[in-house]
Design a protein around this motif. Structure first.
Motif, PDB file in Angstrom:
ATOM      1  N   CYS A   1       0.838  -1.194   0.000  1.00 16.23           N
ATOM      2  CA  CYS A   1       0.000   0.000   0.000  1.00 16.23           C
ATOM      3  C   CYS A   1       0.873   1.244   0.000  1.00 16.23           C
ATOM      4  O   CYS A   1       1.997   1.220   0.509  1.00 16.23           O
ATOM      5  CB  CYS A   1      -0.907   0.008   1.223  1.00 16.23           C
ATOM      6  SG  CYS A   1      -2.137   1.317   1.128  1.00 16.23           S
ATOM      7  N   ASN A   2       0.341   2.329  -0.571  1.00 13.42           N
ATOM      8  CA  ASN A   2       1.061   3.602  -0.546  1.00 13.42           C
ATOM      9  C   ASN A   2       0.654   4.461   0.658  1.00 13.42           C
ATOM     10  O   ASN A   2       1.125   5.566   0.815  1.00 13.42           O
ATOM     11  CB  ASN A   2       0.864   4.361  -1.865  1.00 13.42           C
ATOM     12  CG  ASN A   2      -0.572   4.308  -2.362  1.00 13.42           C
ATOM     13  OD1 ASN A   2      -1.447   3.749  -1.702  1.00 13.42           O
ATOM     14  ND2 ASN A   2      -0.823   4.886  -3.505  1.00 13.42           N
ATOM     15  N   LEU A   3      -0.256   3.956   1.493  1.00  9.40           N
ATOM     16  CA  LEU A   3      -0.571   4.605   2.770  1.00  9.40           C
ATOM     17  C   LEU A   3      -0.284   3.616   3.908  1.00  9.40           C
ATOM     18  O   LEU A   3       0.013   2.449   3.655  1.00  9.40           O
ATOM     19  CB  LEU A   3      -2.042   5.052   2.815  1.00  9.40           C
ATOM     20  CG  LEU A   3      -2.519   6.040   1.744  1.00  9.40           C
ATOM     21  CD1 LEU A   3      -3.973   6.433   2.000  1.00  9.40           C
ATOM     22  CD2 LEU A   3      -1.642   7.280   1.692  1.00  9.40           C
TER      23      LEU A   3
ATOM     24  N   GLY B   1      -7.332  -4.559  -1.446  1.00  8.69           N
ATOM     25  CA  GLY B   1      -5.948  -4.831  -1.094  1.00  8.69           C
ATOM     26  C   GLY B   1      -5.766  -4.687   0.410  1.00  8.69           C
ATOM     27  O   GLY B   1      -6.754  -4.799   1.144  1.00  8.69           O
ATOM     28  N   GLY B   2      -4.617  -4.277   0.773  1.00 13.06           N
ATOM     29  CA  GLY B   2      -3.637  -3.360   0.279  1.00 13.06           C
ATOM     30  C   GLY B   2      -4.292  -2.336  -0.661  1.00 13.06           C
ATOM     31  O   GLY B   2      -5.493  -2.176  -0.676  1.00 13.06           O
ATOM     32  N   GLU B   3      -3.470  -1.640  -1.353  1.00 11.41           N
ATOM     33  CA  GLU B   3      -4.027  -0.712  -2.332  1.00 11.41           C
ATOM     34  C   GLU B   3      -3.981  -1.395  -3.710  1.00 11.41           C
ATOM     35  O   GLU B   3      -2.902  -1.587  -4.270  1.00 11.41           O
ATOM     36  CB  GLU B   3      -3.235   0.606  -2.328  1.00 11.41           C
ATOM     37  CG  GLU B   3      -3.611   1.561  -3.441  1.00 11.41           C
ATOM     38  CD  GLU B   3      -5.125   1.800  -3.577  1.00 11.41           C
ATOM     39  OE1 GLU B   3      -5.840   1.870  -2.564  1.00 11.41           O
ATOM     40  OE2 GLU B   3      -5.590   1.897  -4.732  1.00 11.41           O
ATOM     41  N   PRO B   4      -5.152  -1.774  -4.232  1.00  6.19           N
ATOM     42  CA  PRO B   4      -5.161  -2.581  -5.462  1.00  6.19           C
ATOM     43  C   PRO B   4      -4.450  -1.897  -6.630  1.00  6.19           C
ATOM     44  O   PRO B   4      -3.825  -2.563  -7.455  1.00  6.19           O
ATOM     45  CB  PRO B   4      -6.657  -2.771  -5.760  1.00  6.19           C
ATOM     46  CG  PRO B   4      -7.376  -1.734  -4.954  1.00  6.19           C
ATOM     47  CD  PRO B   4      -6.526  -1.487  -3.754  1.00  6.19           C
TER      48      PRO B   4
ATOM     49  N   ILE C   1      -4.826  -5.047   6.186  1.00  2.00           N
ATOM     50  CA  ILE C   1      -4.162  -4.757   4.911  1.00  2.00           C
ATOM     51  C   ILE C   1      -3.894  -6.039   4.113  1.00  2.00           C
ATOM     52  O   ILE C   1      -3.844  -6.016   2.885  1.00  2.00           O
ATOM     53  CB  ILE C   1      -2.855  -3.953   5.138  1.00  2.00           C
ATOM     54  CG1 ILE C   1      -2.299  -3.447   3.813  1.00  2.00           C
ATOM     55  CG2 ILE C   1      -1.808  -4.735   5.914  1.00  2.00           C
ATOM     56  CD1 ILE C   1      -1.233  -2.387   3.937  1.00  2.00           C
ATOM     57  N   THR C   2      -3.730  -7.174   4.791  1.00  2.30           N
ATOM     58  CA  THR C   2      -3.482  -8.421   4.059  1.00  2.30           C
ATOM     59  C   THR C   2      -4.762  -9.239   3.838  1.00  2.30           C
ATOM     60  O   THR C   2      -4.712 -10.311   3.259  1.00  2.30           O
ATOM     61  CB  THR C   2      -2.437  -9.315   4.770  1.00  2.30           C
ATOM     62  OG1 THR C   2      -2.996  -9.769   6.000  1.00  2.30           O
ATOM     63  CG2 THR C   2      -1.151  -8.575   5.026  1.00  2.30           C
ATOM     64  N   ILE C   3      -5.881  -8.736   4.320  1.00  2.28           N
ATOM     65  CA  ILE C   3      -7.141  -9.456   4.075  1.00  2.28           C
ATOM     66  C   ILE C   3      -7.824  -8.864   2.849  1.00  2.28           C
ATOM     67  O   ILE C   3      -8.201  -9.568   1.909  1.00  2.28           O
ATOM     68  CB  ILE C   3      -8.117  -9.364   5.281  1.00  2.28           C
ATOM     69  CG1 ILE C   3      -7.491  -9.905   6.551  1.00  2.28           C
ATOM     70  CG2 ILE C   3      -9.406 -10.124   4.958  1.00  2.28           C
ATOM     71  CD1 ILE C   3      -8.356  -9.714   7.793  1.00  2.28           C
TER      72      ILE C   3
END
Ligand code: SAM
Ligand code: SF4
Length: 336
Positions: A29-31, A75-78, A332-334
């Motif tokens: 992710c970018n955040l 995502g994460g950030e898809p 974030i990993t789910i």
């Protein structure tokens, strides 16, 4: 197109039909949102354990054959995944409603791809309308970018749902500001009750409940201005609109008022594991058998059959509050 009706594979022991697949494209992710991941970061899966775009397509296609009609990428950030555009394009060839949950930081780069792929609606996360508070919660400074991207998406004709996780003492003073955002913007704000996941320092005192949110709205608007909207059977939200406002607001109350009866969701993590519930502590590996050329249908069926009636067995608030008993990944990993 009429699909063979194999939904029984996706029907659990409580008769719930799982026709909605949420696929996490990446653990990256970018955040760094505080409620989603620990400050020290997370242990990423080795690259070779992450589904390739072909594997994502193959598994998604299999789910569609079984009766899935809606796919959400998350995502994460898809969108930080390098082949995100390719995945979106490939999945758009399936007969499903395709949609995305994103933090909005780089959506401006994907507008054409979204349009080409028939994406009509996106969920964008934004937890504060105050730039410095936003930086505090996301541990990065992208408020302006995200806000402008929300306006861009609206201008480009997309339906935008704004996901806002409420945390007591942090952004609960902004409930009315968010509701007022719906006055002149056709956005759909969704207040999400803060949920416990590994490493997010959840506790009940930080929760802003459905009831508290409604009390705040009722204190600031007249009763006859607050319209209760009809919720669809599988909706996770309780939706409202202020009379004359363009947008709507809704509450997702997974903690104080779970909506498991109508649950039609199943999750696929970026490393190819099925989670039959956001809160489940167990997972079913699809990626290994897929790579071995084995059928994944029996595994999908077993995972669906094993689903608990309510929140993976945490059917009371007391069980849910006891976070030591939860063995789960970081959100974030789910893929929320
Ligand atoms: N990066 C994308 C984003 O932020 O929208 C997609 C992934 S994020 C995990 C999906 C959703 O989960 C976001 O709307 C986020 O606010 C929500 N979320 C993450 N952690 C949460 C928590 N502890 N409680 C409630 N919602 C959470
Ligand atoms: Fe990233 Fe979304 Fe989690 Fe925030 S909520 S850290 S944007 S995955």
């Amino acid at each position: 197109m009429t699909k063979p009706n194999n939904l029984h594979t996706l029907t659990d022991t409580f008769g719930r039909k799982h026709n909605y697949l949420r696929i996490s494209l990446t653990e990256r992710c970018n955040l760094r949102c505080t409620y989603c991941m620990p400050a020290e970061g997370i242990q990423l899966s080795p690259k070779e354990h992450i589904m390739t775009y072909e594997e994502i397509y193959t598994i998604a296609n299999q789910f569609v054959d079984l009766g899935v009609t809606k796919i959400r990428l998350t995502g994460g950030e898809p969108l930080v995944r390098k082949d995100a555009a390719l995945i979106i394009e490939k999945l758009s060839s399936l007969p499903v409603e395709l949609t995305i949950t994103t933090n909005g930081v780089i959506v401006d780069k994907f507008i054409d791809q979204f349009k080409k792929s028939g994406i009509k609606s996106l969920n964008v996360s934004l937890d504060s309308l105050d730039a410095s508070k936003n930086t505090e919660i996301t541990r990065r400074s992208y408020f302006e970018k995200v806000y402008q991207n929300i306006l861009l998406l609206i201008k480009e004709g997309f339906t935008v749902k704004v996901n806002c996780v409420l945390i007591k003492g942090f952004n609960d003073d902004e409930i009315i500001d968010f509701v007022n955002l719906t006055k002149s913007l056709p956005v759909h704000v969704r207040f999400i009750e803060f949920m416990p996941f590994d490493g997010n320092r959840w506790n009940m005192d930080k929760l802003v409940s459905l009831q508290e949110i409604l009390t705040e709205v009722n204190t600031n608007f007249n009763k006859n201005e607050i319209i209760k909207l009809k919720d669809a059977p599988n909706d996770t939200t309780k939706s409202y609109q202020i009379k004359g406002y363009q947008g709507t607001f809704a509450i997702i109350s997974s903690v104080t008022n779970p909506f498991c009866d109508g649950c039609n969701r199943i999750r696929l993590t970026a490393n190819g594991q099925i989670k039959n519930c956001l809160f489940s502590s167990t997972e079913s590996d699809l990626l290994t058998p897929l790579r071995q050329g084995k059928s994944i249908n029996p595994i999908i069926e077993r995972a669906v059959q094993a689903k608990f009636k309510i929140r993976s067995g945490m059917d009371t608030l007391d069980k849910f509050k006891n976070t030591d008993e939860h063995n789960n990944r970081s959100m974030i990993t789910i893929g929320g």
